[in-house]
Design a protein around this motif. Structure first.
Motif, PDB file in Angstrom:
ATOM      1  N   LYS A 163      -0.468  -1.820  -9.068  1.00 57.98           N
ATOM      2  CA  LYS A 163      -0.560  -0.861 -10.173  1.00 57.98           C
ATOM      3  C   LYS A 163      -1.953  -0.920 -10.791  1.00 57.98           C
ATOM      4  O   LYS A 163      -2.596   0.113 -11.017  1.00 57.98           O
ATOM      5  N   LEU A 164      -2.424  -2.133 -11.077  1.00 61.54           N
ATOM      6  CA  LEU A 164      -3.757  -2.280 -11.656  1.00 61.54           C
ATOM      7  C   LEU A 164      -4.829  -1.865 -10.661  1.00 61.54           C
ATOM      8  O   LEU A 164      -5.820  -1.220 -11.037  1.00 61.54           O
ATOM      9  N   ILE A 165      -4.658  -2.209  -9.392  1.00 64.02           N
ATOM     10  CA  ILE A 165      -5.634  -1.813  -8.376  1.00 64.02           C
ATOM     11  C   ILE A 165      -5.784  -0.299  -8.337  1.00 64.02           C
ATOM     12  O   ILE A 165      -6.892   0.245  -8.350  1.00 64.02           O
ATOM     13  N   GLU A 166      -4.654   0.400  -8.312  1.00 66.30           N
ATOM     14  CA  GLU A 166      -4.694   1.863  -8.237  1.00 66.30           C
ATOM     15  C   GLU A 166      -5.293   2.488  -9.488  1.00 66.30           C
ATOM     16  O   GLU A 166      -6.100   3.421  -9.418  1.00 66.30           O
ATOM     17  N   ILE A 167      -4.931   1.962 -10.651  1.00 59.56           N
ATOM     18  CA  ILE A 167      -5.491   2.484 -11.902  1.00 59.56           C
ATOM     19  C   ILE A 167      -6.989   2.224 -11.959  1.00 59.56           C
ATOM     20  O   ILE A 167      -7.781   3.096 -12.345  1.00 59.56           O
ATOM     21  N   ASP A 168      -7.409   1.025 -11.554  1.00 60.96           N
ATOM     22  CA  ASP A 168      -8.831   0.680 -11.605  1.00 60.96           C
ATOM     23  C   ASP A 168      -9.646   1.525 -10.644  1.00 60.96           C
ATOM     24  O   ASP A 168     -10.770   1.946 -10.959  1.00 60.96           O
ATOM     25  N   GLU A 169      -9.115   1.795  -9.463  1.00 64.32           N
ATOM     26  CA  GLU A 169      -9.873   2.581  -8.493  1.00 64.32           C
ATOM     27  C   GLU A 169     -10.053   4.024  -8.953  1.00 64.32           C
ATOM     28  O   GLU A 169     -11.014   4.684  -8.570  1.00 64.32           O
ATOM     29  N   LYS A 170      -9.169   4.505  -9.804  1.00 63.13           N
ATOM     30  CA  LYS A 170      -9.300   5.863 -10.330  1.00 63.13           C
ATOM     31  C   LYS A 170     -10.119   5.908 -11.611  1.00 63.13           C
ATOM     32  O   LYS A 170     -10.909   6.835 -11.825  1.00 63.13           O
ATOM     33  N   HIS A 171      -9.969   4.892 -12.456  1.00 65.74           N
ATOM     34  CA  HIS A 171     -10.572   4.953 -13.797  1.00 65.74           C
ATOM     35  C   HIS A 171     -11.693   3.935 -14.009  1.00 65.74           C
ATOM     36  O   HIS A 171     -12.299   3.917 -15.087  1.00 65.74           O
ATOM     37  N   HIS A 172     -11.968   3.067 -13.042  1.00 68.51           N
ATOM     38  CA  HIS A 172     -13.145   2.174 -13.061  1.00 68.51           C
ATOM     39  C   HIS A 172     -13.183   1.316 -14.323  1.00 68.51           C
ATOM     40  O   HIS A 172     -14.170   1.310 -15.073  1.00 68.51           O
ATOM     41  N   LEU A 173     -12.129   0.548 -14.538  1.00 72.10           N
ATOM     42  CA  LEU A 173     -12.035  -0.301 -15.725  1.00 72.10           C
ATOM     43  C   LEU A 173     -12.726  -1.645 -15.543  1.00 72.10           C
ATOM     44  O   LEU A 173     -13.333  -2.159 -16.479  1.00 72.10           O
ATOM     45  N   LEU A 174     -12.608  -2.229 -14.354  1.00 69.34           N
ATOM     46  CA  LEU A 174     -13.089  -3.586 -14.115  1.00 69.34           C
ATOM     47  C   LEU A 174     -14.464  -3.576 -13.470  1.00 69.34           C
ATOM     48  O   LEU A 174     -14.673  -2.925 -12.453  1.00 69.34           O
ATOM     49  N   LYS A 175     -15.390  -4.325 -14.089  1.00 68.30           N
ATOM     50  CA  LYS A 175     -16.768  -4.402 -13.588  1.00 68.30           C
ATOM     51  C   LYS A 175     -17.227  -5.857 -13.609  1.00 68.30           C
ATOM     52  O   LYS A 175     -16.741  -6.661 -14.410  1.00 68.30           O
TER      53      LYS A 175
ATOM     54  N   VAL B 123      -0.976   7.234 -17.612  1.00 65.40           N
ATOM     55  CA  VAL B 123      -1.144   7.169 -16.166  1.00 65.40           C
ATOM     56  C   VAL B 123       0.107   6.556 -15.559  1.00 65.40           C
ATOM     57  O   VAL B 123       0.781   5.736 -16.190  1.00 65.40           O
ATOM     58  N   LYS B 124       0.441   6.979 -14.357  1.00 61.71           N
ATOM     59  CA  LYS B 124       1.567   6.393 -13.612  1.00 61.71           C
ATOM     60  C   LYS B 124       1.112   6.189 -12.179  1.00 61.71           C
ATOM     61  O   LYS B 124       1.090   7.138 -11.390  1.00 61.71           O
ATOM     62  N   PRO B 125       0.699   4.963 -11.832  1.00 64.40           N
ATOM     63  CA  PRO B 125       0.226   4.704 -10.474  1.00 64.40           C
ATOM     64  C   PRO B 125       1.351   4.826  -9.466  1.00 64.40           C
ATOM     65  O   PRO B 125       2.538   4.694  -9.800  1.00 64.40           O
ATOM     66  N   ALA B 126       0.986   5.055  -8.210  1.00 64.91           N
ATOM     67  CA  ALA B 126       1.982   5.211  -7.149  1.00 64.91           C
ATOM     68  C   ALA B 126       2.840   3.960  -6.995  1.00 64.91           C
ATOM     69  O   ALA B 126       4.008   4.043  -6.618  1.00 64.91           O
ATOM     70  N   ALA B 127       2.280   2.784  -7.291  1.00 62.38           N
ATOM     71  CA  ALA B 127       3.024   1.530  -7.158  1.00 62.38           C
ATOM     72  C   ALA B 127       4.104   1.375  -8.215  1.00 62.38           C
ATOM     73  O   ALA B 127       4.966   0.503  -8.104  1.00 62.38           O
ATOM     74  N   SER B 128       4.051   2.202  -9.265  1.00 59.54           N
ATOM     75  CA  SER B 128       5.112   2.203 -10.266  1.00 59.54           C
ATOM     76  C   SER B 128       6.267   3.031  -9.721  1.00 59.54           C
ATOM     77  O   SER B 128       6.098   4.196  -9.375  1.00 59.54           O
ATOM     78  N   ARG B 129       7.426   2.447  -9.609  1.00 58.18           N
ATOM     79  CA  ARG B 129       8.555   3.134  -8.976  1.00 58.18           C
ATOM     80  C   ARG B 129       8.825   4.479  -9.651  1.00 58.18           C
ATOM     81  O   ARG B 129       8.893   4.574 -10.870  1.00 58.18           O
ATOM     82  N   GLN B 130       8.971   5.510  -8.838  1.00 56.00           N
ATOM     83  CA  GLN B 130       9.096   6.862  -9.368  1.00 56.00           C
ATOM     84  C   GLN B 130      10.373   7.076 -10.167  1.00 56.00           C
ATOM     85  O   GLN B 130      10.426   7.953 -11.024  1.00 56.00           O
ATOM     86  N   ASP B 131      11.415   6.286  -9.897  1.00 51.57           N
ATOM     87  CA  ASP B 131      12.653   6.438 -10.658  1.00 51.57           C
ATOM     88  C   ASP B 131      12.654   5.625 -11.943  1.00 51.57           C
ATOM     89  O   ASP B 131      13.634   5.602 -12.685  1.00 51.57           O
ATOM     90  N   SER B 132      11.538   4.973 -12.230  1.00 55.00           N
ATOM     91  CA  SER B 132      11.414   4.167 -13.446  1.00 55.00           C
ATOM     92  C   SER B 132      10.815   4.983 -14.581  1.00 55.00           C
ATOM     93  O   SER B 132       9.982   5.867 -14.361  1.00 55.00           O
ATOM     94  N   ALA B 133      11.234   4.698 -15.814  1.00 52.54           N
ATOM     95  CA  ALA B 133      10.666   5.349 -16.999  1.00 52.54           C
ATOM     96  C   ALA B 133       9.327   4.747 -17.385  1.00 52.54           C
ATOM     97  O   ALA B 133       8.699   5.184 -18.356  1.00 52.54           O
ATOM     98  N   GLU B 134       8.869   3.780 -16.616  1.00 51.28           N
ATOM     99  CA  GLU B 134       7.618   3.078 -16.911  1.00 51.28           C
ATOM    100  C   GLU B 134       6.407   4.002 -16.794  1.00 51.28           C
ATOM    101  O   GLU B 134       6.266   4.770 -15.856  1.00 51.28           O
ATOM    102  N   LEU B 135       5.541   3.913 -17.791  1.00 49.85           N
ATOM    103  CA  LEU B 135       4.235   4.575 -17.802  1.00 49.85           C
ATOM    104  C   LEU B 135       3.206   3.547 -18.267  1.00 49.85           C
ATOM    105  O   LEU B 135       3.566   2.476 -18.759  1.00 49.85           O
TER     106      LEU B 135
END
Length: 263
Positions: free
Chosen positions: A62-74, A215-227
């Motif tokens: 989840k963090l990997i996917e978010i970081d690759e899109k939004h460039h948080l970690l440097k 944001v909802k990364p692909a690794a976050s299960r689609q049937d989950s209410a998690e965001l």
């Protein structure tokens, strides 16, 4: 109040090709819900990939996917990981910031036991303890953080509204902490659940951050209410000059604010 998080920190798909679905036999001591959870874990491609790549949990992706899109970690950033156990997000942060035992730049906290990680200061403590914010700031060595991460989740009750309010409370406490420790330009990423109040949370974050979005990364299960709520470009805590109704709050430039739900 624990996260499920991450060594291997590459992005991309789940890999591994198509695997045969595993069926779980009913055991005398396991409930039907436990059997369903176990079957889902055994058939989850992210779980298989995490084991193959040496990650501590599937949530690292989840963090990997978010970081690759939004460039948080440097490289060189200082990061606080709230609800860190078992350590997947901290693993990703170490790899992408270059943190090491000689100069640790990642501070992780969880009341659950978490194995030590090179480059991470691990605190076994409840983040909701009154002294936890100060303990975290002490671990930062007087430095400001560039990124505050929170994958915290309260134990579920099965009552949807109650569970939603519990995780939103954790997120609100994490936001207050982030406002105290973030350096100018810093970012905040935290788990929330759909349920209505998350939009109030976005409005609150707009006061202090240049960009706020879901944001909802692909690794976050689609049937989950998690965001996940992501806030970038910390401008400093909005200041209230008085409560006489004339001065109000000193806010940032609204033209810099973008609220972009990304469900």
């Amino acid at each position: 109040m624990s996260g499920g998080k991450g060594k291997g920190v590459s992005g991309g798909g789940t890999g591994g090709g198509r695997a045969l679905k595993v069926k779980v036999k009913t055991a005398r001591r396991r409930t039907n819900s436990s059997n369903r959870w176990l079957e889902r874990q055994l058939n989850d491609p992210y779980v298989r990939r995490a084991k193959a790549e040496g990650l501590r949990s599937r949530a690292a992706y989840k963090l990997i996917e978010i970081d690759e899109k939004h460039h948080l970690l440097k490289p060189g950033m200082r990061v606080v990981d709230l609800g860190a156990a078992p350590g997947g997000w901290s693993q990703v942060a170490v790899s992408r910031t270059g943190s090491s035992d000689a100069g640790p730049r990642i501070v992780a906290i969880d009341y659950l036991e978490m194995d030590q990680l090179p480059g991470v200061i691990v605190l076994e403590k409840n983040f909701l303890d009154d002294d936890a914010p100060q303990v975290l700031q002490d671990a930062l060595g007087g430095h400001k953080a560039d990124l505050v991460l929170s994958d915290m989740a309260a134990p579920t009750t099965g009552h949807k509204k109650t569970d939603h309010l519990r995780i939103m409370h954790l997120c609100e406490v994490a936001i207050e902490f982030a406002r105290d420790v973030l350096a100018p330009g810093g970012a905040f990423l935290a788990k929330v659940f759909r349920g209505g109040t998350e939009h109030t949370l976005l409005a609150d974050l707009k006061r202090d951050f240049a960009q706020v979005m879901h944001v909802k990364p692909a690794a976050s299960r689609q049937d989950s209410a998690e965001l996940y709520v992501l806030a970038k470009g910390f401008r400093g805590r909005a200041v209230t000059l008085g409560d006489d109704g004339d001065l109000g709050e000193v806010l940032g430039d609204d033209e810099d604010i973008a609220v972009r739900p990304d469900f």
